[in-house]
Design an enzyme around this catalytic site. Structure first.
Site, PDB file in Angstrom:
ATOM      1  N   ASP A  57      41.063 -36.692 -31.489  1.00  0.00           N
ATOM      2  CA  ASP A  57      41.578 -37.845 -30.769  1.00  0.00           C
ATOM      3  C   ASP A  57      42.751 -37.372 -29.919  1.00  0.00           C
ATOM      4  O   ASP A  57      43.650 -36.704 -30.424  1.00  0.00           O
ATOM      5  CB  ASP A  57      42.061 -38.890 -31.783  1.00  0.00           C
ATOM      6  N   ASP A  79      40.919 -38.577 -50.734  1.00  0.00           N
ATOM      7  CA  ASP A  79      42.189 -37.965 -51.122  1.00  0.00           C
ATOM      8  C   ASP A  79      41.929 -36.717 -51.962  1.00  0.00           C
ATOM      9  O   ASP A  79      41.322 -36.794 -53.025  1.00  0.00           O
ATOM     10  CB  ASP A  79      43.010 -38.989 -51.912  1.00  0.00           C
ATOM     11  N   ASP A 113      42.218 -41.714 -26.090  1.00  0.00           N
ATOM     12  CA  ASP A 113      42.701 -43.047 -26.426  1.00  0.00           C
ATOM     13  C   ASP A 113      43.154 -43.829 -25.182  1.00  0.00           C
ATOM     14  O   ASP A 113      43.920 -43.308 -24.371  1.00  0.00           O
ATOM     15  CB  ASP A 113      43.883 -42.876 -27.391  1.00  0.00           C
ATOM     16  N   HIS A 160      37.604 -47.700 -36.312  1.00  0.00           N
ATOM     17  CA  HIS A 160      38.821 -48.042 -37.045  1.00  0.00           C
ATOM     18  C   HIS A 160      39.542 -49.273 -36.494  1.00  0.00           C
ATOM     19  O   HIS A 160      40.522 -49.714 -37.077  1.00  0.00           O
ATOM     20  CB  HIS A 160      39.762 -46.835 -37.024  1.00  0.00           C
ATOM     21  N   ASP A 161      39.088 -49.789 -35.365  1.00  0.00           N
ATOM     22  CA  ASP A 161      39.714 -50.977 -34.778  1.00  0.00           C
ATOM     23  C   ASP A 161      38.875 -52.232 -34.968  1.00  0.00           C
ATOM     24  O   ASP A 161      39.275 -53.315 -34.548  1.00  0.00           O
ATOM     25  CB  ASP A 161      39.917 -50.785 -33.263  1.00  0.00           C
ATOM     26  N   GLU A 212      38.223 -43.790 -24.133  1.00  0.00           N
ATOM     27  CA  GLU A 212      38.209 -45.170 -24.616  1.00  0.00           C
ATOM     28  C   GLU A 212      38.647 -46.081 -23.468  1.00  0.00           C
ATOM     29  O   GLU A 212      39.664 -45.821 -22.828  1.00  0.00           O
ATOM     30  CB  GLU A 212      39.164 -45.338 -25.805  1.00  0.00           C
ATOM     31  N   ASP A 265      47.646 -37.974 -54.206  1.00  0.00           N
ATOM     32  CA  ASP A 265      48.837 -38.772 -53.852  1.00  0.00           C
ATOM     33  C   ASP A 265      48.461 -40.142 -53.282  1.00  0.00           C
ATOM     34  O   ASP A 265      49.329 -40.889 -52.841  1.00  0.00           O
ATOM     35  CB  ASP A 265      49.741 -38.006 -52.876  1.00  0.00           C
TER      36      ASP A 265
END
Ligand code: GLC
Ligand code: CA
Length: 555
Positions: free
Chosen positions: A98, A21, A201, A327-328, A254, A25
């Site tokens: 992506d 970050d 994707d 990330h999955d 993918e 925030d």
């Protein structure tokens, strides 16, 4: 096999919301990325793949796009993106975006206009009237990938729309030539800006069988035989492929449920090749029964079998990708290694996949051995896929509530999505504000700063082997795969033979037990030079838990 730049890459994947970050925030952003480019470069990687940075209501954390040409304001502006792109390129890092075109967000302009019946957009999505007397039954029995029905009723249009993922992710209709023109134009938009490739994707889902017939009635993903793949998949992909002719860029698709045999229909070198490489999933099921929500414990034999198949079937004709996290996927040490022997098992895992032929991927935090999050109850979880799985498991009445939670906590994609642990300071140095998601309480011990200062850390090991993969690329990246002791359930041994005569031997005890080193000694030639390994020192009579080695035999 031709030697092309994208085949040699080590790619670092950033899931932007949890990387770093930059403005306090609590949400990761591009300013944060900019400040970490030197760190990324220091790993020895050659490229960054960004999970979606686009405008999105974040129902599926960016995989629900509401504007393909805008940056999510939470992550910054287009100027910020251009600064990151320039900063990456200045450091010799390629940038991969992506491309999510199977579906959009239901907040995309196209969908809103389509729902309203606007003539230009009315066939951008897959709409069907309801069935039955009252017209309120779904058009067919398909189930979404995120468990649950694949159809959603839309009041405004008075029809159902298809969504193979969340309700808020309506599937685009690629049978409509206007949609295909939109896709090509989006690709050109980013390529013209200078990006170097796309990770596409669920690309194998974009064509659906005409008439959308009922699927074979199975409990999970019913209907997939009609879209995974569909009849026009190769035609559409060839069309999208044409766009790349004008650029020096690559395409990575993918491909859930992909087998080596079917993969060759997309990635075999030649005239009708449609993609440069694919993400397949078979090696990600070495600890579960079919789907990750049904864990079984890790099986090395299962993992070896998948690696062996892909290495052999692609050799000389097509290109692999090698990854252990994204990330999955939950954190790999928590799945295939040991949290108690985090560094050791992390090194063994890193060793066995880094020297396989293919483009190499490292997911943020993997390089420091981040672990699964200790979720306590459902209020800790935010991933839409986990909730869908919960609903489905509840409906089967096969599992207790406790078991459902345990399975989902183990398999939840949230495990990979906790903030990257940069240092031992507040919020692991991820943000000066309040982090959008839980920071793993282990951050005081597991963080980049701590690993930087320890020469034997996993982080420094990744640096070392990423460099070795390049240094001996004829064997490591392009070499021929030969495996030994295939049936051994604890030890993994393979050799990579380069065209230049270089041979690499990878040997790893993938168990938490001490085992005999005899199977390795039988294979590795006497004069072989040890390049790296889990522990200091060479191979003795017995291999310690997660003891791994890389040996070199030069021509
Ligand atoms: C892919 C993405 C995943 C996403 C899904 C739907 O599998 O990796 O994160 O939820 O597609 O877009
Ligand atoms: Ca921020």
């Amino acid at each position: 096999m031709q030697k092309t730049w994208f085949r040699e890459l080590s790619v670092y994947q950033i899931w932007p919301r949890s990387f770093c970050d930059g403005n306090g925030d609590g949400i990761g952003d591009l300013k944060g990325v900019l400040g970490k480019l030197d760190y990324i470069k220091s790993l020895g990687v050659d490229a960054i793949w960004f999970s979606p940075l686009y405008a999105s209501p974040q129902k599926d954390y960016g995989y629900d796009i509401s504007d393909y040409r805008a940056i999510n304001p939470e992550y910054g502006t287009m100027e910020d993106f251009k600064a990151v792109l320039a900063g990456a390129h200045a450091r010799g890092l390629k940038v991969v975006m992506d491309l999510v075109i199977n579906h959009t967000s239901d907040q995309h302009e196209w969908f809103k206009k389509s729902a309203a019946g606007d003539p230009k957009y009315k066939d951008y999505y897959i709409w069907r009237p309801g069935k039955g007397k009252d017209g309120k039954r779904p058009p067919n029995n398909w189930q979404a990938t995120f468990p649950g029905p694949a159809w959603q009723w839309n009041e405004e249009r008075g029809e159902y729309y298809l969504h193979l993922f969340a309700v808020e992710q309506p599937d685009l209709n690629h049978d409509n030539p206007a949609v295909r023109e939109e896709v090509k134009s989006i690709m050109r938009f980013w390529l013209d800006m200078g990006v170097d490739g796309f990770r596409e994707d669920v690309i194998t889902y974009i064509s659906k069988r005409e008439g959308l017939p009922n699927g074979f009635p199975v409990p999970v993903m019913c209907g997939q035989e009609h879209y995974s793949p569909g009849p026009n998949i190769h035609k559409y992909l060839l069309e999208y492929r044409q766009v790349l002719k004008d650029y020096d860029a690559f395409q990575l698709g993918e491909a859930p449920m992909m087998t080596p045999k079917n993969a060759l229909k997309y990635i075999k070198e030649g005239e009708d090749q449609q993609l440069d490489m694919m993400f397949q999933f078979q090696h990600m099921s070495a600890d579960c029964f079919v789907i990750s929500y049904l864990p079984t414990g890790f099986s090395l034999r299962k993992l070896k079998k998948v690696f062996r198949r892909w290495q052999k079937k692609m050799y000389g004709v097509a290109w692999n990708t090698n990854y252990m996290e994204n990330h999955d996927q939950p954190r790999v040490i928590s799945r295939y290694g040991s949290e108690k022997m985090r560094t050791e098992s992390g090194k063994a895992i890193a060793t066995i996949y880094t020297f396989l032929s293919g483009t190499h991927f490292v997911y943020q935090g993997q390089e420091i051995g981040m672990l699964n999050y200790p979720f306590k109850d459902w209020s800790d979880i935010v991933d839409v896929a986990s909730f869908c799985a919960k609903d489905l498991m509840e409906k089967t009445h096969l599992f207790s509530a406790k078991r459902i939670f345990r399975n989902c906590a183990y398999a939840s994609r949230d495990n990979a999505r906790t903030p990257v642990q940069w240092n031992a300071e507040e919020n692991a140095g991820f943000t000066t504000g309040t982090p959008w998601f839980h920071v793993n309480p282990n951050y005081k011990e597991i963080n980049v700063a701590a690993e930087e200062s320890d020469p034997n850390s996993l982080l420094n090991y990744y640096r070392k082997i990423i460099a070795l993969r390049k240094q001996y690329k004829e064997a490591a990246i392009y070499g021929k795969y030969k495996e030994y002791a295939k049936c051994n359930g604890k030890v993994y041994i393979y050799e990579k033979i380069g065209d230049d005569g270089t041979r690499l031997f990878v040997a790893a005890n993938m168990s938490g037990k001490t085992v005999s080193a005899a199977p390795v000694k039988r294979v590795v030639p006497k004069g072989a030079k040890r390049l790296a390994g889990t522990y200091d020192g060479s191979l003795a009579g017995r291999m310690r838990p997660y003891e791994a080695h890389i040996f070199l035999v030069e021509k």
